[in-house]
Design a protein around this motif. Structure first.
Motif, PDB file in Angstrom:
ATOM      1  N   ALA A 122       9.151   3.428 -12.690  1.00 19.16           N
ATOM      2  CA  ALA A 122       9.057   1.992 -12.419  1.00 19.16           C
ATOM      3  C   ALA A 122       9.225   1.664 -10.940  1.00 19.16           C
ATOM      4  O   ALA A 122       8.780   0.609 -10.481  1.00 19.16           O
ATOM      5  CB  ALA A 122      10.105   1.249 -13.248  1.00 19.16           C
ATOM      6  N   ALA A 123       9.852   2.560 -10.183  1.00 19.79           N
ATOM      7  CA  ALA A 123      10.068   2.308  -8.756  1.00 19.79           C
ATOM      8  C   ALA A 123       8.753   2.161  -7.985  1.00 19.79           C
ATOM      9  O   ALA A 123       8.727   1.559  -6.910  1.00 19.79           O
ATOM     10  CB  ALA A 123      10.894   3.440  -8.151  1.00 19.79           C
ATOM     11  N   PHE A 124       7.664   2.707  -8.532  1.00 20.95           N
ATOM     12  CA  PHE A 124       6.366   2.629  -7.867  1.00 20.95           C
ATOM     13  C   PHE A 124       5.527   1.449  -8.346  1.00 20.95           C
ATOM     14  O   PHE A 124       4.378   1.292  -7.930  1.00 20.95           O
ATOM     15  CB  PHE A 124       5.577   3.921  -8.083  1.00 20.95           C
ATOM     16  CG  PHE A 124       6.265   5.140  -7.546  1.00 20.95           C
ATOM     17  CD1 PHE A 124       6.455   5.296  -6.185  1.00 20.95           C
ATOM     18  CD2 PHE A 124       6.731   6.124  -8.398  1.00 20.95           C
ATOM     19  CE1 PHE A 124       7.102   6.418  -5.677  1.00 20.95           C
ATOM     20  CE2 PHE A 124       7.364   7.252  -7.911  1.00 20.95           C
ATOM     21  CZ  PHE A 124       7.549   7.394  -6.546  1.00 20.95           C
ATOM     22  N   GLY A 125       6.090   0.633  -9.231  1.00 18.64           N
ATOM     23  CA  GLY A 125       5.345  -0.500  -9.760  1.00 18.64           C
ATOM     24  C   GLY A 125       4.560  -0.122 -11.001  1.00 18.64           C
ATOM     25  O   GLY A 125       4.652   1.010 -11.496  1.00 18.64           O
ATOM     26  N   PRO A 126       3.753  -1.039 -11.525  1.00 20.61           N
ATOM     27  CA  PRO A 126       2.953  -0.758 -12.725  1.00 20.61           C
ATOM     28  C   PRO A 126       1.989   0.415 -12.495  1.00 20.61           C
ATOM     29  O   PRO A 126       1.351   0.492 -11.444  1.00 20.61           O
ATOM     30  CB  PRO A 126       2.189  -2.065 -12.963  1.00 20.61           C
ATOM     31  CG  PRO A 126       2.951  -3.106 -12.213  1.00 20.61           C
ATOM     32  CD  PRO A 126       3.553  -2.416 -11.030  1.00 20.61           C
ATOM     33  N   ASP A 162       0.819  -1.211   0.000  1.00 17.18           N
ATOM     34  CA  ASP A 162       0.000   0.000   0.000  1.00 17.18           C
ATOM     35  C   ASP A 162       0.853   1.262   0.000  1.00 17.18           C
ATOM     36  O   ASP A 162       0.512   2.247  -0.658  1.00 17.18           O
ATOM     37  CB  ASP A 162      -0.931   0.022   1.217  1.00 17.18           C
ATOM     38  CG  ASP A 162      -2.109  -0.931   1.072  1.00 17.18           C
ATOM     39  OD1 ASP A 162      -2.452  -1.254  -0.077  1.00 17.18           O
ATOM     40  OD2 ASP A 162      -2.683  -1.332   2.089  1.00 17.18           O
ATOM     41  N   ARG A 163       1.930   1.250   0.742  1.00 14.42           N
ATOM     42  CA  ARG A 163       2.764   2.451   0.838  1.00 14.42           C
ATOM     43  C   ARG A 163       3.393   2.782  -0.508  1.00 14.42           C
ATOM     44  O   ARG A 163       3.437   3.954  -0.900  1.00 14.42           O
ATOM     45  CB  ARG A 163       3.836   2.256   1.906  1.00 14.42           C
ATOM     46  CG  ARG A 163       4.672   3.518   2.161  1.00 14.42           C
ATOM     47  CD  ARG A 163       5.569   3.332   3.355  1.00 14.42           C
ATOM     48  NE  ARG A 163       6.330   4.558   3.631  1.00 14.42           N
ATOM     49  CZ  ARG A 163       7.161   4.697   4.667  1.00 14.42           C
ATOM     50  NH1 ARG A 163       7.328   3.698   5.527  1.00 14.42           N
ATOM     51  NH2 ARG A 163       7.815   5.836   4.852  1.00 14.42           N
ATOM     52  N   ARG A 164       3.858   1.774  -1.223  1.00  9.35           N
ATOM     53  CA  ARG A 164       4.448   2.016  -2.538  1.00  9.35           C
ATOM     54  C   ARG A 164       3.408   2.568  -3.509  1.00  9.35           C
ATOM     55  O   ARG A 164       3.677   3.489  -4.279  1.00  9.35           O
ATOM     56  CB  ARG A 164       5.034   0.714  -3.095  1.00  9.35           C
ATOM     57  CG  ARG A 164       5.862   0.910  -4.361  1.00  9.35           C
ATOM     58  CD  ARG A 164       6.279  -0.416  -4.966  1.00  9.35           C
ATOM     59  NE  ARG A 164       5.143  -1.092  -5.589  1.00  9.35           N
ATOM     60  CZ  ARG A 164       5.219  -2.302  -6.139  1.00  9.35           C
ATOM     61  NH1 ARG A 164       6.361  -2.981  -6.101  1.00  9.35           N
ATOM     62  NH2 ARG A 164       4.167  -2.853  -6.707  1.00  9.35           N
TER      63      ARG A 164
END
Length: 254
Positions: free
Chosen positions: A52-56, A30-32
């Motif tokens: 990309a560090a935060f995901g898709p 959740d935090r990301r």
């Protein structure tokens, strides 16, 4: 830590207010995801440009929309605003230009947009406390009168409090509504008002807190310009920007 990410103190406050999924596949961090949403909010970049560090980006966007539909963002704001300073409240509005990417929708009258001389605009309505922290938020078309959302916002006045507003809110029904709540509306009279009213210019000076609030949330590029086609999505971003102000205030007080 990348810019705009939640600090440990902010995450400690907001984490218990998020939905707790007890069964099924474990949810993506959740935090990301929240950090990704706040990055888009502050930078003004399209969702597809999310680092990309935060995901898709699809995960961040779908979580943002799903929790908006569930009313999570509004519930968090209400929970944080429950500790607001009720002695003085200020109501105000701010007009926002709609970007061409947000204007491409049919029947946009239902999306709180309206065409004016300068193009499509929306208007943010807000009630803040004496510290400039938001209590109530609403959205309307840009050409709507300031009092159009007043029934949703000014009714938050509490007994013994004072409501500050500019002369655009000088209407008898607003004063009566505020009085029924046991509060006092300190609003400058319009030039065409014939009956004298009680007004304090000295106390009215504090109303600049609501203008400061708008200035702060417009540091977020997704607020300063409306890129979202749906009014619900744009209002959710306004709630998130306001939520961040409350988190900063709590962090400073601790």
């Amino acid at each position: 830590m990348m810019r705009y990410e939640l600090s440990d103190e902010e995450w400690t406050v907001i984490r218990p207010m998020l939905p707790n999924k007890s069964r099924g596949v474990p949810r993506v961090n959740d935090r990301r995801v929240l950090n990704g949403i706040f990055w888009v909010l502050r930078s003004g970049a399209p969702w597809r440009d999310l680092p990309a560090a935060f995901g898709p980006y699809t995960t961040c966007y779908s979580r943002f929309v799903r929790w908006r539909r569930a009313g999570i963002w509004g519930c968090i704001i209400d929970a944080l605003a429950a500790a607001h300073d009720a002695t003085v409240q200020m109501i105000g509005t701010s007009v926002v230009r709609v970007h061409q990417h947000g204007a491409c929708i049919t029947r946009n009258q239902r999306q709180s947009m309206e065409r004016s001389r300068g193009g499509l605009t929306s208007k943010i309505h807000a009630v803040v406390d004496s510290n400039g922290l938001p209590i109530r938020l609403a959205l309307s078309p840009g050409e709507a009168h300031d009092v159009s959302a007043c029934r949703k916002t000014a009714v938050s006045s509490e007994a013994g409090s004072m409501l500050l507003a500019d002369r655009g809110y000088d209407a008898d029904w607003i004063r009566e509504l505020t009085m029924k709540k046991g509060a006092w509306a300190n609003i400058p009279p319009k030039s065409n008002r014939t009956e004298p009213i009680c007004f304090s210019p000295y106390l009215y000076r504090a109303r600049n807190q609501v203008e400061r609030f708008f200035n702060k949330i417009k540091h977020c590029r997704r607020i300063a310009t409306r890129y979202d086609r749906l009014a619900a999505n744009y209002l959710a971003l306004v709630q998130l920007a306001s939520l961040r102000l409350w988190l900063h205030a709590n962090e400073s007080a601790s």
